[in-house]
Design a protein around this motif. Sequence first.
Motif, PDB file in Angstrom:
ATOM      1  N   GLN A  11       0.842  -1.198   0.000  1.00 50.86           N
ATOM      2  CA  GLN A  11       0.000   0.000   0.000  1.00 50.86           C
ATOM      3  C   GLN A  11       0.875   1.245   0.000  1.00 50.86           C
ATOM      4  OE1 GLN A  11      -2.511  -0.373   3.471  1.00 50.86           O
ATOM      5  NE2 GLN A  11      -4.170  -1.333   2.261  1.00 50.86           N
ATOM      6  N   LEU A  12       0.244   2.345  -0.389  1.00 45.43           N
ATOM      7  CA  LEU A  12       0.819   3.682  -0.278  1.00 45.43           C
ATOM      8  C   LEU A  12      -0.257   4.601   0.284  1.00 45.43           C
ATOM      9  CD1 LEU A  12       2.724   4.116  -3.685  1.00 45.43           C
ATOM     10  CD2 LEU A  12       3.748   3.694  -1.446  1.00 45.43           C
ATOM     11  N   GLU A  26       4.864   5.462   2.881  1.00 43.12           N
ATOM     12  CA  GLU A  26       5.149   4.091   2.516  1.00 43.12           C
ATOM     13  C   GLU A  26       4.816   3.151   3.661  1.00 43.12           C
ATOM     14  OE1 GLU A  26       9.143   3.973   1.124  1.00 43.12           O
ATOM     15  OE2 GLU A  26       8.714   5.126  -0.686  1.00 43.12           O
ATOM     16  N   ASN A  44      -3.565   0.569  -3.340  1.00 43.89           N
ATOM     17  CA  ASN A  44      -2.883  -0.726  -3.361  1.00 43.89           C
ATOM     18  C   ASN A  44      -1.910  -0.776  -4.538  1.00 43.89           C
ATOM     19  OD1 ASN A  44      -4.359  -1.855  -1.158  1.00 43.89           O
ATOM     20  ND2 ASN A  44      -6.105  -2.167  -2.532  1.00 43.89           N
ATOM     21  N   THR A  45      -0.690  -1.109  -4.227  1.00 42.54           N
ATOM     22  CA  THR A  45       0.328  -1.238  -5.284  1.00 42.54           C
ATOM     23  C   THR A  45       0.333  -2.689  -5.788  1.00 42.54           C
ATOM     24  OG1 THR A  45       1.998  -1.655  -3.592  1.00 42.54           O
ATOM     25  CG2 THR A  45       1.750   0.616  -4.360  1.00 42.54           C
ATOM     26  N   ASP A  46      -0.762  -3.022  -6.458  1.00 38.97           N
ATOM     27  CA  ASP A  46      -0.966  -4.402  -6.922  1.00 38.97           C
ATOM     28  C   ASP A  46      -1.062  -4.502  -8.438  1.00 38.97           C
ATOM     29  OD1 ASP A  46      -3.304  -3.032  -7.260  1.00 38.97           O
ATOM     30  OD2 ASP A  46      -4.575  -4.434  -6.136  1.00 38.97           O
ATOM     31  N   TYR A  69       6.780   5.229  -8.295  1.00 43.90           N
ATOM     32  CA  TYR A  69       5.732   4.308  -7.843  1.00 43.90           C
ATOM     33  C   TYR A  69       4.842   3.762  -8.962  1.00 43.90           C
ATOM     34  CZ  TYR A  69       6.914   6.434  -3.342  1.00 43.90           C
ATOM     35  OH  TYR A  69       7.582   6.903  -2.219  1.00 43.90           O
ATOM     36  N   CYS A  70       4.995   4.268 -10.158  1.00 39.97           N
ATOM     37  CA  CYS A  70       4.044   3.901 -11.223  1.00 39.97           C
ATOM     38  C   CYS A  70       4.763   3.273 -12.426  1.00 39.97           C
ATOM     39  CB  CYS A  70       3.263   5.134 -11.699  1.00 39.97           C
ATOM     40  SG  CYS A  70       2.242   5.897 -10.417  1.00 39.97           S
ATOM     41  N   TRP A 102      -0.199   1.317 -10.803  1.00 44.24           N
ATOM     42  CA  TRP A 102       0.576   1.247  -9.569  1.00 44.24           C
ATOM     43  C   TRP A 102       1.543   0.076  -9.656  1.00 44.24           C
ATOM     44  CZ3 TRP A 102       0.596   5.471  -7.032  1.00 44.24           C
ATOM     45  CH2 TRP A 102      -0.552   6.264  -6.897  1.00 44.24           C
ATOM     46  N   GLN A 103       2.804   0.393  -9.501  1.00 43.41           N
ATOM     47  CA  GLN A 103       3.835  -0.625  -9.646  1.00 43.41           C
ATOM     48  C   GLN A 103       3.753  -1.637  -8.507  1.00 43.41           C
ATOM     49  OE1 GLN A 103       5.714  -2.597 -11.444  1.00 43.41           O
ATOM     50  NE2 GLN A 103       6.860  -0.843 -12.315  1.00 43.41           N
ATOM     51  N   ALA A 104       3.884  -2.922  -8.835  1.00 44.11           N
ATOM     52  CA  ALA A 104       3.854  -3.991  -7.836  1.00 44.11           C
ATOM     53  C   ALA A 104       5.217  -4.642  -7.798  1.00 44.11           C
ATOM     54  CB  ALA A 104       2.751  -4.995  -8.154  1.00 44.11           C
TER      55      ALA A 104
END
Length: 380
Positions: A11-12, A26, A44-46, A69-70, A102-104
Motif C-alpha cells: 500500500q501507499l 510508505e 494498493n500497489t498491486d 511508484y508507477c 501502480w507498480q507492484a
Amino acid sequence: MTNKITIRKGQLGLLAKEGDYYQVLETGEHRLPWFNKPDVLVVNTDGSEVAAGLAEYLRRFQPEWVERYCLVADMSDNEAGALYLNGMLLEILPPSTRRLYWQADDALKLVRMDTRDVRVPTEILTAVAQPARGVAVKGHDTILTVQVPAWHAGVLKVDGVTQALLPAGLSGYWKVNHLVEAEVVDLRLQVLEVSGQEILTKDKVTLRLNLAANWRYTDVLSAFAQLSKPLEHLYRELQFALREAVGTRTLDELLEDKQVIDALVSTQVANRMAAFGIEVASLGVKDIILPGEMKTILSRLVEAEKSAQANVICRREETAATRSLLNTAKVMESNPVALRLKELETLERVAERIDKISVFGGLDQVLHGLVNIKGSHDAA
C-alpha cells in the motif's frame, strides 16, 4: 495532539490538503497531526490502474512520484502494449493508450509491440487464445484470430491487398491501424445448389428448375484477387447460363432432350470460371417443375398419343389375322387334304365340349350332320 495511521505492505498513503497531494506514506506506522488533519488516500500497489483524474494530477504536479511508484503505459500511434502481472497476460493496450499503473515491485511488466508488423507475436497470440486464468484477456478484440483447419486454406487481406495463403493452424493479426479481413475456404469438392429458378421457355411456358453443381478451387489466390465473393459470382453465372439454355428453347425441345440443359450450362460456366481459379467438376438439373395447367395439358396429350398408338397396334393385328385367314383359305382351296385336316381340327374342338358322341354312318356322316346343323342354326 497526534494520531497514527498504518500503511500495510503493498500500500501507499497519499496525503492531501484541500485537494493537493503533498506527501507519500510508505509501509509502516505514521503519525499525523491531530489538528488540521490531512486527507489520506490509501492505494494498493498491486498493478491496478491509477484512476484517470489522479493520473493526470500526478503526471503534472508530482512527476517524481510517477517515476518511483508507477508504471507508465503511454503507447505511440504505432505501438500496442502487452501488460503482464506475475508472468500472466492481463491486457492488450491499443495504440495511443495513455495510462498509469501502480507498480507492484517487479511483478508488473509491459511489453511494447510495433503494429506496423501486422502479424501478432506467437507468444502473445498463445496467451490470448489460452488465457492462464480461464478468463478472456482484456483488449483481446484488438487481435483478429484465424483458425485454419485441415484441408482448408486461409485468405488474408490487409488494407485491401490479398496476402499469401494461410496454412492450417492458428495465426493472429493486429486489427488496429489496419483493415484486416480473413476467410477460411474449403479446398475439397463442394456442392452449390441453385434452387427455385422460374424461367420462361421460348414458347412462353414458365418452368421451375433446381440445379446442383459440384465445384472446387484450383487457384484460391486468383479467385479472391479477382472476385470479392467468388461463391456468389459462381451462383450468378449458373443462374445466367441456366436462363440462357432454357429461354432459347421450346418446351418440346427441353422435354425431348433433358440433358441439353446440363451440357450447355456446364460448358458455359466451366469456361467462364476457369479464368477465376474455380473448376466446375459436374452439374445437373435435379428437377423441372411444370405449372399445374401445363401438367394437365401434357397428361391429355400423352393419353391421346398412347390411345392412338394402341389403335394402330389393334388395326395392325386385325390386318395380320385377316391376311392369315385368307392364306389358309387359298391353301385349302387347292389342297383337299388340308381341307380335310381343318375339318378334323374343327371336329376336335367341338368334341372337347361334348361329354358323349354316338357315331352312325362313319365320319363323313358326322361332318355332314355338323354342316347341316350349322346351316339350320344360321337360317334360324
